[in-house]
Motif scaffolding. Structure first.
Motif, PDB file in Angstrom:
ATOM      1  N   ARG A 133      -7.982   7.493   7.466  1.00 32.81           N
ATOM      2  CA  ARG A 133      -8.074   6.968   8.285  1.00 32.81           C
ATOM      3  C   ARG A 133      -8.399   5.303   8.145  1.00 32.81           C
ATOM      4  O   ARG A 133      -7.874   4.388   8.584  1.00 32.81           O
ATOM      5  N   PHE A 134      -8.995   5.075   6.863  1.00 36.28           N
ATOM      6  CA  PHE A 134      -9.228   3.746   6.259  1.00 36.28           C
ATOM      7  C   PHE A 134      -8.236   3.269   5.217  1.00 36.28           C
ATOM      8  O   PHE A 134      -8.135   2.182   4.831  1.00 36.28           O
ATOM      9  N   GLY A 135      -7.222   4.429   5.103  1.00 38.50           N
ATOM     10  CA  GLY A 135      -6.377   4.054   3.820  1.00 38.50           C
ATOM     11  C   GLY A 135      -6.861   3.685   2.414  1.00 38.50           C
ATOM     12  O   GLY A 135      -6.536   2.785   1.491  1.00 38.50           O
ATOM     13  N   ARG A 136      -8.093   4.338   2.214  1.00 33.26           N
ATOM     14  CA  ARG A 136      -8.776   3.927   0.762  1.00 33.26           C
ATOM     15  C   ARG A 136      -8.332   5.157  -0.226  1.00 33.26           C
ATOM     16  O   ARG A 136      -8.030   5.940   0.133  1.00 33.26           O
TER      17      ARG A 136
ATOM     18  N   LEU B 217       1.878  -8.709  -5.098  1.00 35.42           N
ATOM     19  CA  LEU B 217       1.406  -7.688  -4.126  1.00 35.42           C
ATOM     20  C   LEU B 217       0.011  -7.909  -4.173  1.00 35.42           C
ATOM     21  O   LEU B 217      -0.738  -7.473  -5.249  1.00 35.42           O
ATOM     22  N   ARG B 218      -0.653  -7.701  -2.986  1.00 36.40           N
ATOM     23  CA  ARG B 218      -2.106  -7.515  -3.035  1.00 36.40           C
ATOM     24  C   ARG B 218      -2.518  -6.370  -2.164  1.00 36.40           C
ATOM     25  O   ARG B 218      -2.302  -6.088  -1.341  1.00 36.40           O
ATOM     26  N   LEU B 219      -3.201  -5.192  -3.034  1.00 39.77           N
ATOM     27  CA  LEU B 219      -3.910  -4.181  -2.483  1.00 39.77           C
ATOM     28  C   LEU B 219      -5.341  -4.441  -2.197  1.00 39.77           C
ATOM     29  O   LEU B 219      -6.103  -4.297  -3.219  1.00 39.77           O
ATOM     30  N   ALA B 220      -5.744  -4.659  -0.965  1.00 39.55           N
ATOM     31  CA  ALA B 220      -7.209  -5.185  -0.496  1.00 39.55           C
ATOM     32  C   ALA B 220      -8.048  -3.746  -0.466  1.00 39.55           C
ATOM     33  O   ALA B 220      -7.432  -2.872  -0.298  1.00 39.55           O
ATOM     34  N   ASP B 221      -9.196  -4.203  -0.781  1.00 42.79           N
ATOM     35  CA  ASP B 221     -10.171  -3.081  -0.722  1.00 42.79           C
ATOM     36  C   ASP B 221     -10.506  -2.387   0.709  1.00 42.79           C
ATOM     37  O   ASP B 221     -11.141  -1.358   0.741  1.00 42.79           O
ATOM     38  N   ASP B 222     -10.156  -3.089   1.729  1.00 43.33           N
ATOM     39  CA  ASP B 222     -10.247  -2.527   3.022  1.00 43.33           C
ATOM     40  C   ASP B 222      -8.966  -1.895   3.481  1.00 43.33           C
ATOM     41  O   ASP B 222      -8.798  -1.510   4.465  1.00 43.33           O
ATOM     42  N   GLY B 223      -8.082  -1.501   2.441  1.00 43.37           N
ATOM     43  CA  GLY B 223      -6.830  -0.773   2.886  1.00 43.37           C
ATOM     44  C   GLY B 223      -5.787  -1.386   3.601  1.00 43.37           C
ATOM     45  O   GLY B 223      -4.667  -0.820   4.063  1.00 43.37           O
ATOM     46  N   THR B 224      -5.718  -2.879   3.352  1.00 45.71           N
ATOM     47  CA  THR B 224      -4.633  -3.614   3.921  1.00 45.71           C
ATOM     48  C   THR B 224      -3.916  -4.219   2.657  1.00 45.71           C
ATOM     49  O   THR B 224      -4.330  -4.247   1.612  1.00 45.71           O
ATOM     50  N   PHE B 225      -2.473  -4.558   2.794  1.00 44.83           N
ATOM     51  CA  PHE B 225      -1.887  -4.830   1.750  1.00 44.83           C
ATOM     52  C   PHE B 225      -0.971  -6.264   2.316  1.00 44.83           C
ATOM     53  O   PHE B 225      -0.780  -6.277   3.413  1.00 44.83           O
ATOM     54  N   ASN B 226      -0.665  -7.162   1.388  1.00 41.96           N
ATOM     55  CA  ASN B 226       0.153  -8.329   1.756  1.00 41.96           C
ATOM     56  C   ASN B 226       1.314  -8.478   0.492  1.00 41.96           C
ATOM     57  O   ASN B 226       0.861  -8.085  -0.694  1.00 41.96           O
ATOM     58  N   ARG B 227       2.222  -8.624   0.760  1.00 39.00           N
ATOM     59  CA  ARG B 227       3.322  -8.934  -0.308  1.00 39.00           C
ATOM     60  C   ARG B 227       4.248 -10.017   0.128  1.00 39.00           C
ATOM     61  O   ARG B 227       4.755 -10.287   1.206  1.00 39.00           O
ATOM     62  N   VAL B 228       4.779 -10.785  -0.840  1.00 35.81           N
ATOM     63  CA  VAL B 228       5.391 -12.054  -0.880  1.00 35.81           C
ATOM     64  C   VAL B 228       6.557 -11.869  -1.967  1.00 35.81           C
ATOM     65  O   VAL B 228       6.221 -11.434  -3.159  1.00 35.81           O
ATOM     66  N   VAL B 229       7.882 -11.904  -1.460  1.00 36.58           N
ATOM     67  CA  VAL B 229       9.109 -12.045  -2.485  1.00 36.58           C
ATOM     68  C   VAL B 229       9.658 -13.384  -2.259  1.00 36.58           C
ATOM     69  O   VAL B 229      10.060 -13.659  -1.153  1.00 36.58           O
ATOM     70  N   ALA B 230       9.578 -14.065  -3.443  1.00 36.57           N
ATOM     71  CA  ALA B 230      10.512 -15.146  -3.441  1.00 36.57           C
ATOM     72  C   ALA B 230      11.601 -15.165  -4.149  1.00 36.57           C
ATOM     73  O   ALA B 230      11.684 -14.613  -5.454  1.00 36.57           O
ATOM     74  N   ASN B 231      12.548 -15.632  -3.602  1.00 37.06           N
ATOM     75  CA  ASN B 231      13.931 -15.924  -4.106  1.00 37.06           C
ATOM     76  C   ASN B 231      13.914 -17.205  -5.055  1.00 37.06           C
ATOM     77  O   ASN B 231      14.276 -18.045  -4.376  1.00 37.06           O
ATOM     78  N   LEU B 232      13.805 -17.037  -6.181  1.00 36.71           N
ATOM     79  CA  LEU B 232      13.810 -18.317  -7.043  1.00 36.71           C
ATOM     80  C   LEU B 232      15.057 -19.311  -7.207  1.00 36.71           C
ATOM     81  O   LEU B 232      15.309 -20.177  -7.267  1.00 36.71           O
TER      82      LEU B 232
END
Length: 305
Positions: free
Chosen positions: A22-25, A67-82
């Motif tokens: 439920r918390f994705g941990r 990619l950031r996998l946070a300890d609260d079960g959320t993620f952020n991802r950024v893909v840069a086309n250089l």
């Protein structure tokens, strides 16, 4: 009546995996007492390695993914086309299921979107390896998360409006600075009274500072008390080029003012605001004789694209 002789046995603690999905941990190991026969070799329990953290992989001159996998079960991802000077971002929740990492995307490029991705997971020291049908990608541990703003490939779009002394104004030529972790946001703009109108630029500045903790969706108010937290600063200058008038702001006489953020992130800011500005320098007044300004019905809806 028949008597029963007790049998001799040893007890060991065997691991049982309990997942708080439920918390994705990360799954936790619980110890459950179970009997084992005499002479049986105990099983070694190896704790899983958590994939929490910030990870990055770079293909020089081509792509860079963070990619950031946070300890609260959320993620952020950024893909840069250089090579193509483009950037995309996504966010959602993550969880570990056995040896698999499951990403559930809820927002793609600042718009709602749903997608589920599953990778075979491996963590070896400072390396995170993710494998799917297209192959394996190995990420290295990174010091901090990035955003598309950091690459400078896009621009801030959306609307920034208010009523100044009852007159609707649409602000443009925006400069936006957001540091979520540091708890800071600043938006400055020049504007004209209407689209296509000629006239003198009008400057508006909004600045919020938590003074403790990360920036979040909540209300920030004008407070002129040293050490105050979650503060708002507002400035309005009807004559930016004037040498005799410094404009109106919220630093004198403790005027009212509130900025309520409904959404905020490295690439997103939305909310409402209002404040009363007094002359920045005591005794000054605008060329029209005004000694204060009322900025009301302000609206922020900005996205970096």
């Amino acid at each position: 009546r028949r008597s029963v002789q007790p049998t001799r046995a040893l007890t060991r603690f065997a691991p049982a995996i309990i997942c708080e999905s439920r918390f994705g941990r990360w799954c936790l190991l619980a110890l459950v007492a179970t009997p084992i026969a005499c002479g049986e070799t105990p099983i070694d329990v190896v704790d899983p390695v958590s994939p929490e953290g910030v990870w990055q992989v770079t293909v020089p001159g081509s792509l860079e993914t963070t990619l950031r996998l946070a300890d609260d079960g959320t993620f952020n991802r950024v893909v840069a086309n250089l090579s193509g000077s483009g950037c995309s971002s996504s966010s959602g929740t993550w969880r570990v299921n056995g040896d698999a990492l499951v990403l559930q995307t809820n927002v793609l490029e600042n718009e709602p979107g749903t997608a589920t991705e599953t990778f075979t997971l491996s963590v070896d020291g400072s390396t995170l390896s993710l494998t799917d049908g297209s192959g394996t990608v190995s990420f290295a541990a990174a010091g901090a998360m990035v955003s598309c703003v950091d690459y400078g490939f896009g621009s801030w779009t959306g609307s920034f409006t208010a009523e100044v002394d009852g007159t609707p104004v649409t602000f443009s030529d925006l400069e936006v600075r957001i540091d979520v972790d540091a708890g800071e946001l600043e938006i400055s703009a020049d504007a004209q009274a209407c689209d296509g109108c000629a006239g003198v630029p009008i400057e508006l500045v909004l600045r919020v500072d938590t003074n403790a903790g990360a920036l979040e969706a909540r209300a920030y108010t004008v407070q002129n008390v040293p050490g105050a937290t979650n503060t708002l600063f507002g400035l309005y200058h009807p004559e930016p080029g004037s040498t005799s008038f410094s404009g109106f702001d919220t630093t004198r006489l403790s005027p009212p003012g509130t900025l309520s953020l409904s959404d905020v992130g490295a690439e997103r800011a939305a909310g409402t605001f209002s404040f009363r500005g007094n002359p920045r320098v005591e005794g000054e007044m605008a060329s029209g004789g005004a000694t204060f300004v009322e900025v009301e019905e302000g609206r922020i809806d900005l996205v970096y694209r």
